[in-house]
Write an enzyme that holds these catalytic residues in place. Structure first.
Site, short mmCIF file in Angstrom:
data_model
loop_
_atom_site.label_atom_id
_atom_site.label_comp_id
_atom_site.label_asym_id
_atom_site.label_seq_id
_atom_site.Cartn_x
_atom_site.Cartn_y
_atom_site.Cartn_z
N ILE A 83 0.82 -1.22 0.00
CA ILE A 83 0.00 0.00 0.00
C ILE A 83 0.85 1.27 0.00
CG2 ILE A 83 -2.00 -1.07 1.09
CD1 ILE A 83 -1.04 -0.02 3.77
N GLY A 84 2.17 1.11 -0.02
CA GLY A 84 3.02 2.29 -0.05
C GLY A 84 4.49 1.89 -0.09
N GLY A 106 8.36 3.79 0.73
CA GLY A 106 9.06 4.97 1.22
C GLY A 106 10.55 4.73 1.31
N GLY A 107 11.25 5.70 1.92
CA GLY A 107 12.70 5.58 2.05
C GLY A 107 13.11 4.41 2.92
N PHE A 108 12.26 4.01 3.86
CA PHE A 108 12.59 2.90 4.75
C PHE A 108 12.34 1.56 4.07
CE2 PHE A 108 11.59 -0.09 8.19
CZ PHE A 108 12.66 0.10 9.03
N VAL A 111 5.42 -0.81 2.47
CA VAL A 111 4.39 -0.92 3.50
C VAL A 111 3.32 -1.88 2.97
CG1 VAL A 111 2.73 0.28 4.96
CG2 VAL A 111 4.84 1.44 4.24
N ASP A 123 10.06 15.55 9.12
CA ASP A 123 9.72 15.05 7.79
C ASP A 123 8.22 15.22 7.54
OD1 ASP A 123 10.31 14.04 5.30
OD2 ASP A 123 10.26 11.95 5.91
#
Length: 835
Positions: A499-500, A502-504, A507, A618
């Site tokens: 569902i997503g 990101g930088g980490f 998700v 952020d």
């Protein structure tokens, strides 16, 4: 005569109007912008200077030395952020730029002599060459400066070489290499002495000595199609009392086949310096400017003219001088512009080798003036030094280092580097093999080490997975989930459940097997730049906070080399996804206001609801999540930082954040405060209003940066012109005005001028009330802030008193709040239907 203040106001109004019609101009085939020594990209106007490390393949240097200086020493200027870091050259070093289109190119070198780490660059002495030209020789920068050159590149690459003097170093703060239109410099210049046509201008290397906007203010690079800066002429005038200014930018016309905005922008052609004859028909004097130059060189001089002062054609005749030479006697612009007034026109001249250290430019009356007072005008001026017969732009002899020498050095460096690299890799492989065997003997092979937040005794999870534990004994910090449980919840990390990203890492949507709870599992990518520190920070921060507008942490997993965070599931995804790019349903203005209010409440709690402020660092639309009821919750605390102590004003820390949202003051000074979050939130507010990305390189250059673009419209009072098309006609003007003013205050250049999140929250709630119902009889309804004059109500407020009504709110003298947290008070004062 018109008052000085009124005149200056008219100049600025004219400039703003002219920029509305300024075309996008020339699109360069080659475009390199480098922020030397910087670990992150830097935006100056519409240009993005790339972090030094991203273009290391272009550089050959014997030693990588990257340093930064004290932010307090950096001068305030358009590109001041570029002076914060520097690349230092201890030996001969070269940048090699691939050239896709041969021809004239700008080379702009940024220097700021200061103390960078262990290097005092105020005594730096070095030379710079490009292609076969010497640009600088035995150069010792004395102040912050930009050296601009223009050379004709005749090969498929451009090599710029820095050569330190003996017992010295060379340095560079920033660098630009950009294509120039072929029509900018042609072979049509006239020779001053002896008179005639100059041949060979196309092959000349040029150094900008002066670029002046006569009669007008500074024109910054962002308002020039070729990113040039034009300075006012006041400091160059020999006798200021003999000159006066005029402005009519909106009248400027560009003729077909003649001058264009690439030659000079309307803000240059639309202002001028003229004779201060004060209606005296007998006025006989020249208006003169004087410029410092290096003797022994020829100079390319470009005059810019535009008749914005005459009432009809053929009224203005005057003379133009370079030193004592009358280069344009009885000059009549009308005869050159088909009798069309306010038409842009320029003339080029090349001087003889100058024996003096000054060059004087003058304009004066002609005997042919037909009526009224004698007059003469000049709108703009450019002076450029031309290379001498040795291919040098410097008065000191210097030999361009042969490329072969550089290549030998490069080969030696590359060879040594490869050897060292191979040795390091082999050592690392041996170390990892030994380490792996050791871990295998110990029965585990973790590389991301599990940890306990508070060092307490672990408790079991209480499900079929006996290995699950809580973070620490006696706390409600959430569960430490076994990897098997997370795998089962996410259907073995099914890619269709993502569902997503990101930088980490990614998700995933998940469902806990024991109770059917929906969760979001953020799985760390081992190759991500974010790692254990962010993982731990996220757990520590969310373990301390419980707030309806902060996303809740359910648990975490650190087994099998994994770092996974388990959150409550937010049904409607990110705010960003509802604004643009994902095809999700558009939000109404009321929904957007309520989302902004909820986000502001969450950030306000972070800043004030704990023993020390917590700064998110952020804040962006992608980190504002929406539940099934579109209630906003702030997420992603991996970069969060505890705020300053009571006796401190800031936290000094490395700059982190997201491009487009980053507080420029935080970037310049590396001093973090809560106001950095406020700046980022201001960008989010404009993002919510305009429903477009904060940085969009595909747009025209003046629109690339959302914050800068929206602020221009806000300052004009025309914010309604750029709102999301789905909101057109659906926002009450007062609500839009209050929302725009709030975003504007958040984006103040200095943190001390920005409101607190409590102030922002108040203003947003007021904007919602203005949208829901017009407040009558409020003398301050149109004020820029709505808080301060509520202080009598605040001081007498009883938290238990629920009788306070909207009428009280309406009757109060609403203005501004200075540092007072009002979120708990507001709900008692406003109408319930506005929530």
């Amino acid at each position: 005569m018109m008052g000085c203040g009124v005149y200056e106001s008219l100049v600025w109004v004219s400039i703003i109007l002219s920029l509305l019609c300024l075309c996008s101009g020339f699109s360069p085939a080659d475009k390199y912008f480098i922020d030397c020594g910087s670990p992150v990209n830097t935006t100056v106007g519409d240009r993005v200077f790339v972090a030094d490390s991203f273009v290391s393949n272009l550089l050959s240097t014997p030693e990588n030395i990257l340093e930064n200086t004290s932010p307090n020493s950096i001068p305030s200027s358009e590109g001041s952020r570029l002076y914060q870091t520097a690349r230092i050259f201890s030996g001969v070093s070269s940048y090699t730029f691939p050239i896709s289109q041969r021809g004239r190119h700008w080379i702009r070198l940024y220097f700021f002599p200061s103390v960078y780490g262990n290097y005092n660059l105020r005594s730096g002495n070095f030379s710079v060459s490009a292609q076969n030209y010497v640009l600088l020789s035995n150069f010792i920068p004395s102040d912050a400066s930009v050296k601009e050159f223009s050379i004709n590149v005749t090969s498929n690459s451009l090599v710029i070489t820095f050569t330190p003097s003996i017992n010295s170093v060379a340095f560079l703060n920033a660098l630009e290499v950009v294509s120039v239109p072929d029509t900018l410099v042609t072979d049509d210049a006239a020779l001053v002495s002896p008179s005639g046509k100059f041949q060979g201008l196309l092959t000349q290397a040029l150094e900008t000595v002066a670029r002046v906007n006569m009669g007008g203010p500074t024109v910054v690079s962002g308002n020039d199609t070729l990113s040039r800066t034009w300075v006012p002429d006041q400091t160059f005038l020999v006798q200021r009392n003999l000159a006066t200014n005029a402005s009519n930018i909106g009248a400027v016309k560009y003729p077909k086949g003649g001058a264009t905005a690439d030659i000079a922008p309307p803000s240059v052609y639309g202002t001028c310096t003229e004779m201060n004859s004060q209606g005296d028909p007998n006025s006989i004097f020249n208006v003169s400017w004087e410029f410092k130059v290096d003797p022994g060189f020829q100079y390319f001089v470009r005059f810019h003219f535009c008749d914005i002062v005459s009432a009809s054609p053929n009224q203005l005749y005057f003379n133009v001088y370079i030193d004592s030479w009358n280069v344009a006697p009885n000059f009549d612009l009308s005869s050159l512009t088909l009798s069309i007034l306010a038409t842009a026109y320029y003339m080029d001249f090349v001087t003889a080798a100058n024996a003096k250290s000054t060059l004087r430019i003058s304009i004066g009356p002609s005997s042919l003036s037909s009526s009224g007072s004698p007059n003469a005008i000049l709108n703009g001026l450019e002076i450029m030094k031309m290379n001498n017969s040795r291919g040098s732009l410097s008065g000191v002899d210097f030999v361009v280092p042969p490329h072969s020498t550089t290549k030998k050095n490069v080969g030696m460096i590359v060879g040594l580097s490869i050897g060292v690299f191979v040795a390091v890799v082999l050592a690392a492989i041996l170390f990892l093999m030994c380490r792996r065997r050791k871990l295998a003997r110990l029965g585990h092979s973790k590389t991301w080490v599990p940890f306990s937040i508070n060092g307490g005794t672990s408790l079991t999870m209480g499900s079929k997975y006996s290995s699950g534990t809580t973070l620490s004994g006696g706390s409600d910090l959430g569960y430490r989930f076994p990897f098997a449980a997370v795998t089962e919840a996410t259907n073995n990390f099914d890619e269709s459940w993502v569902i997503g990203i990101g930088g980490f890492g990614k998700v995933y949507k998940g469902v806990l097997n024991n109770d059917g709870t929906k969760v979001a599992a953020k799985r760390g990518n081992p190759r991500s730049q974010q790692g254990l520190a962010e993982f731990r920070t996220e757990i520590e921060m969310l373990s301390q906070f419980r707030h309806r507008h902060l996303v809740s942490l359910i648990g975490y997993c650190d087994e099998k080399n994994e770092m996974i965070l388990i959150y409550e599931y937010m049904e409607n995804g990110t705010l960003k996804g509802h604004l643009y790019g994902s095809g999700q349903p558009s939000l109404s203005w009321k929904e957007r206001l309520e989302i902004c209010i909820g986000s502001a409440r969450g950030l306000h709690y972070l800043h004030t609801g704990y023993s020390k402020a917590v700064i998110h660092r952020d804040v962006k639309s992608a980190n504002i999540l929406l539940d099934e009821n579109l209630m906003a919750k702030v997420a992603d605390f991996g970069l969060s930082k505890t705020g300053p102590e009571i006796d401190q004003t800031h936290v000094s820390t490395a700059v982190k954040g997201s491009f487009g949202y980053l507080d420029p003051e935080y970037f310049r000074r590396q001093q973090l405060t809560e106001k950095s979050d406020v700046y980022s939130f201001g960008v989010v507010l404009f993002e919510v209003l305009c429903a477009r990305p904060v940085i969009d390189p595909s747009l025209p250059r003046e629109m690339v940066n959302l914050a800068e673009w929206a602020m221009k419209w806000q300052m004009r009072g025309q914010l309604d012109q750029i709102i999301d098309s789905t909101l057109v006609g659906k926002i009450k003007p007062d609500s839009l005005r209050k929302f725009g003013e709030t975003a504007e205050k958040c984006l103040a250049e200095f943190g001390v001028d920005r409101p607190s999140m409590g102030d922002v929250l108040w203003n947003l709630e007021y904007a919602l009330q203005l949208q829901e119902a017009v407040l009558h009889n409020d003398p301050e309804e149109n004020s820029a802030n709505v808080i301060g004059a509520l202080s009598p109500l605040i001081n007498n407020f009883n938290p238990v008193d629920t009788t306070a009504s909207a009428a009280q709110f309406e009757a109060s003298n609403v203005d501004d709040l200075s540092g007072v947290s009002m979120s708990r008070v507001f709900s008692q004062l406003v109408k319930s239907e506005g929530r």
